[in-house]
Enzyme design. Sequence first.
Site, short mmCIF file in Angstrom:
data_model
loop_
_atom_site.label_atom_id
_atom_site.label_comp_id
_atom_site.label_asym_id
_atom_site.label_seq_id
_atom_site.Cartn_x
_atom_site.Cartn_y
_atom_site.Cartn_z
N GLU A 254 2.04 2.27 18.51
CA GLU A 254 3.21 3.24 18.62
C GLU A 254 3.26 3.57 17.32
O GLU A 254 3.30 5.21 17.52
CB GLU A 254 4.31 2.68 19.45
CG GLU A 254 5.01 3.58 19.31
CD GLU A 254 6.16 3.72 17.78
OE1 GLU A 254 6.90 5.33 17.56
OE2 GLU A 254 6.93 3.41 17.09
N GLY A 257 0.86 6.89 15.54
CA GLY A 257 1.31 8.00 16.22
C GLY A 257 2.64 8.40 15.71
O GLY A 257 2.93 9.59 15.26
N GLU A 258 3.70 7.94 15.74
CA GLU A 258 5.26 8.10 15.11
C GLU A 258 4.33 8.47 13.86
O GLU A 258 5.30 9.84 13.25
CB GLU A 258 5.74 7.32 14.81
CG GLU A 258 6.79 7.34 14.33
CD GLU A 258 8.18 6.47 14.39
OE1 GLU A 258 8.18 4.80 15.65
OE2 GLU A 258 8.91 6.01 14.13
N ARG A 259 3.44 8.03 13.42
CA ARG A 259 3.52 8.51 11.47
C ARG A 259 2.55 9.38 11.21
O ARG A 259 2.46 10.62 9.92
CB ARG A 259 2.79 7.00 10.98
CG ARG A 259 3.21 5.75 10.54
CD ARG A 259 2.75 4.52 10.26
NE ARG A 259 4.18 3.93 10.16
CZ ARG A 259 3.30 2.31 9.87
NH1 ARG A 259 2.14 2.13 9.83
NH2 ARG A 259 3.76 1.06 9.86
N SER A 262 4.91 12.21 11.96
CA SER A 262 5.45 12.67 11.22
C SER A 262 4.64 13.54 9.83
O SER A 262 5.99 14.48 9.43
CB SER A 262 6.74 11.19 9.80
OG SER A 262 6.53 10.72 11.08
#
Length: 395
Positions: A254, A257-259, A262
């Site tokens: 997860e 994708g978050e990184r 961002s």
Amino acid sequence: MSAATDVQKPDYNTRHRFHRFTDEHEELRDSIHRFVVKELAPHAEEWERETFADWVFPRMGELGFLGLDKPTEYGGQGGDYFTAIVLAEEIVNARCGGLGMGLAVQTDMAMPPIVKFGTEEQKQEWLVPAIQGTKVLCLGITEPDAGSDVAGIKTRAVRDGDDYVINGSKTYITNGHRADVIVLVTKTDPDAGYDGFTLFLVPMDSPGVIREKKLQKMGMHASDTALLAFQDVRVPASAVLGQVGKGFYHIMWELQGERLISAAGGVAGAQRAFEQTLQYANERHAFGKPIAKFQVTRHKFAEMATKIEAARQLVYATAARVADGDYPVREISMAKLYTSRIACEVMDECIQIHGGAGYMVEYGIERAWRDARLARIGAGTDEIMLDVIGRSYGL
Ligand SMILES: Cc1cc2nc3c(=O)[nH]c(=O)nc-3n(C[C@H](O)[C@H](O)[C@H](O)COP(=O)(O)OP(=O)(O)OC[C@H]3O[C@@H](n4cnc5c(N)ncnc54)[C@H](O)[C@@H]3O)c2cc1C
């Protein structure tokens, strides 16, 4: 051949940023841009004081913007990964970093694990309304005693008959005060090392879930950030998200994708500040001419533009690999590290070019600077990114 046709002019104003963007992406960009400028940006100052309004989720759900790259069978638009990049880029025009973050938690942080690991029942219960914007999601990894060291979390989930009983606390949780459900990282077997973690989908109205306090922050004021406690929270085994014991690997997936999302937002935020500052530098006069006409100012813009473009192409090249099904953890870490750093450098230079006005609230540049600073900490600090990159070479 006539001399005139030999003259090729630089295409400074091309919209062609990267070969993966099609005309459809550009139409989507225009439509998100119009919505953001018309319906969101006018509230930036109010939301800076009060956090962004709840109606944003259902409104964006109605427009299809919360499920751009999500499967059509759950109400998504079925677009490719670059549709998500387009949203991350255009949302910065709301001039409201906390809003972008709250939305990204919904679409690119809490939602992907439900898409990838969720059961059909979980998808119907949480994914479908999350895409519609009628249910709000949050993600709980960080604890008061463990942030970078995810394996050091203490929140426990203990099997009890057909249920699990959860105890622990989570902090800095974006959307934590308004969320309907949390994707919660717990330890189910403290002796099993990385194989002792399990994710749960915990309804936030479950008995024992306590939203302790709204945390006050340096920036991102438009988002709500919660300290949460879980006291004997009982959930059925059907609340397990993914495989029991594989939660650590699920959440590491997860985080990629978050990184990357961002990183895309960070570049777009820097670009927006650059453009605002360019306009200011052309309008502001000193010593009889626009400050933009001093060579030192021109070179500041040249430096900023070069950093932004390098960061943008790193994000796009990495996003293309993700879109093709690769798992480029090293390059995602590089993109997160580099974009966060250059965004902070660019924001700082933009304040400098604004002079005293940059320090004033009314220009919005100081807010962009405060908001951008989070990027070097949230979703994995610079130091953790460097460690991931270094270790990828066997060091
Ligand atoms: C506004 C905001 C919103 C957030 N939203 C969420 C959210 O929605 N959900 C969520 O779960 N979390 C969220 N976070 C938490 C965020 O991801 C963490 O703050 C971040 O991962 C860092 O963890 P920490 O704060 O515990 O810092 P620590 O881990 O305590 O780190 C402190 C310092 O030590 C350094 N350090 C730590 N380990 C190492 C190492 N091995 N090598 C070198 N240096 C090291 C760090 O780089 C940092 O400089 C949010 C944070 C903020 C500020």
